[in-house]
Design a protein around this motif. Sequence first.
Motif, PDB file in Angstrom:
ATOM      1  N   ALA A  10       0.829  -1.206   0.000  1.00  0.00           N
ATOM      2  CA  ALA A  10       0.000   0.000   0.000  1.00  0.00           C
ATOM      3  C   ALA A  10       0.860   1.251   0.000  1.00  0.00           C
ATOM      4  O   ALA A  10       0.540   2.250  -0.664  1.00  0.00           O
ATOM      5  N   ASP A  21       2.057   1.951  -3.448  1.00  0.00           N
ATOM      6  CA  ASP A  21       0.994   2.521  -4.285  1.00  0.00           C
ATOM      7  C   ASP A  21       0.849   4.018  -4.073  1.00  0.00           C
ATOM      8  O   ASP A  21       0.530   4.762  -5.003  1.00  0.00           O
ATOM      9  N   SER A  22       1.080   4.478  -2.851  1.00  0.00           N
ATOM     10  CA  SER A  22       0.824   5.882  -2.528  1.00  0.00           C
ATOM     11  C   SER A  22       2.034   6.780  -2.712  1.00  0.00           C
ATOM     12  O   SER A  22       1.896   8.004  -2.732  1.00  0.00           O
ATOM     13  N   ALA A  28       8.297   3.166  -3.545  1.00  0.00           N
ATOM     14  CA  ALA A  28       8.337   2.033  -4.477  1.00  0.00           C
ATOM     15  C   ALA A  28       9.742   1.812  -5.020  1.00  0.00           C
ATOM     16  O   ALA A  28      10.239   0.684  -5.079  1.00  0.00           O
ATOM     17  N   LYS A  50       5.634  -6.329  -7.009  1.00  0.00           N
ATOM     18  CA  LYS A  50       4.662  -5.256  -7.216  1.00  0.00           C
ATOM     19  C   LYS A  50       5.207  -4.234  -8.202  1.00  0.00           C
ATOM     20  O   LYS A  50       4.474  -3.730  -9.049  1.00  0.00           O
ATOM     21  N   TRP A  51       6.512  -3.910  -8.070  1.00  0.00           N
ATOM     22  CA  TRP A  51       7.109  -2.977  -9.032  1.00  0.00           C
ATOM     23  C   TRP A  51       6.998  -3.536 -10.444  1.00  0.00           C
ATOM     24  O   TRP A  51       6.613  -2.827 -11.373  1.00  0.00           O
ATOM     25  N   ARG A  91       3.356  -3.177 -11.604  1.00  0.00           N
ATOM     26  CA  ARG A  91       2.728  -1.858 -11.676  1.00  0.00           C
ATOM     27  C   ARG A  91       3.592  -0.775 -12.325  1.00  0.00           C
ATOM     28  O   ARG A  91       3.124   0.345 -12.523  1.00  0.00           O
ATOM     29  N   TRP A 136       3.088   3.317 -13.320  1.00  0.00           N
ATOM     30  CA  TRP A 136       3.738   4.372 -12.552  1.00  0.00           C
ATOM     31  C   TRP A 136       4.698   5.221 -13.379  1.00  0.00           C
ATOM     32  O   TRP A 136       5.046   6.328 -12.980  1.00  0.00           O
TER      33      TRP A 136
END
Length: 561
Positions: free
Chosen positions: A108, A111-112, A117, A143-144, A147, A151
Amino acid sequence: MLRAARAALLARSDLRGRDLAVELAAITDAWLRELFGLACGEAVSDVALVAVGGYGRGELAPGSDLDLVLVHRNRADIGRVADAIWYPVWDSGVRLDHAVRSLREVGAAMDSDLRVAVGWLDARTVAGSAALGSEAAQAATAKWDARARQWLPALRDRVADRHGASGDLAFLLEPDLKDSRGGLRDAHLLTALGRLGGAFEPVGTGLERAVRVLTDTRVELQRTTGRPSDRLALQDQDAVAGALGTDADTLMADLADAGREVSWASDQAWRRVARPARRGRRGRRPGTGWVADPIEPGLVVRDGEVTLAYGADPAADPTLALRAAAASVELGLEMSVPLLGALARCASPPERRWPPELLQAFSRLLGAGRMAIPAWETLDHQGVVVSLLPEWEAVRNRPQRNAYHRFTVDRHLLETVAHAATLTRRVDRPDLLLLGALFHDIGKRGVGDHTDAGVALVERLAPRIGLDAEDSRVVTSMVRHHLLLPEVATRRDLDDPATIETVAAAVGDRETLALLGALSEADARATGPSAWTPWKAALLDRLVTRVDAVLAGRPPPTPPP
């Protein structure tokens, strides 16, 4: 304990630069493991202390933050554990950037915050459960990978904003070693870009050397000044260079080379990342698909890049490099990697006087103004510029260690050309204005009077690049007198007829006067904000008007009462 250990390390003369940063990270690791053991005991499976960012890479500059994340698996007393670690760190005087996250909260947080990240890509476990720390790092990396494409636009905007605020490290006289374009943030971001489908090849020796130069300088800057600053100010350069066993001019030249190397690697990585999104788009602009669109002899546009046409031979066409650079600027496209490789392999000085087509291509590139600077830098990186103009080597990366200038000599010359390109309507010979702008400080080689040295160089250089005798005389005169108008305008009595007559005699004709007036403005604007003011502009205009009247055979305007 940590404070004393750090002080002892910082006092050691046998440790400097990155080696010092590694040792600082090692003693900090040991101290944090002791704190963690006191807080949790020796064997734990549900909590891990993870270093991210620079500290995660095992380096800690004297003024760097400790970037720490306390990762836990639903541990009830995690607040107590955190307090037992954070408070001693604060008491030690070391700056701390800290967080407490469960495994789900790690994702999370990514994500923010893009910074979070990217920082997790350099994560390592300092204390606690190695398995939990590894699980968190692997989840962050996954996750990187999943996503990053979403990003990337926001990340690129942040990079562009940072570059706009901090400028180019390679050309600044007081660069920000971390945030400038070509600085350490760009170098470290290559790790993130490199995970995107082979966006970046493994680090080469040139890039490794560049990162080492930047890291060494940053560490010694913070050690010698005692401040957590990343900006290498003029007053600190001698001390930092001495700590690194060199002199300030050599240090600044090495930093310029390092900044160029990192910028080049970063640009190539971003190009590879962006390329898949470009493919297949057709119809709006030539060359945005796979079909090659011819643009001029030897050059086509393919896949949104300027590249070689089939059968084109850069070795047989000395104009190709300059025409390719000019075309890339005019079309707003980049030159392809295969084209640049071919230009680098074929870079060699012309065997004789430049042919007219080569001089025309040279003037075409210079006339593109500010957008020509990146294209020029690309050719410079490939060795094309020095092959055409061997005189460029002596001013390349040369610092100007005074507060009046903003840029290295080579970048100042390019900035002057960019400003001169906006003034070409004021003169009858725009091509000579651009050449005079490029060569006016070519004699700044660190020894002797730069004007005298520049005149001697241009007297040989101008005929070699294809200028006839009269044009060579004009350009040489521009170099000889490039400081004349500003010095007279700001230091002499402009109402004294003798002053005006002296300038008129030195300049010789109205065409040269107009060229010198435009060059003086472009030079001042390229130097810095304090070099071109409304007061100076008014004085220069008044001087040029009065001298022009004398050269035209008219009486000078009557001075105001």
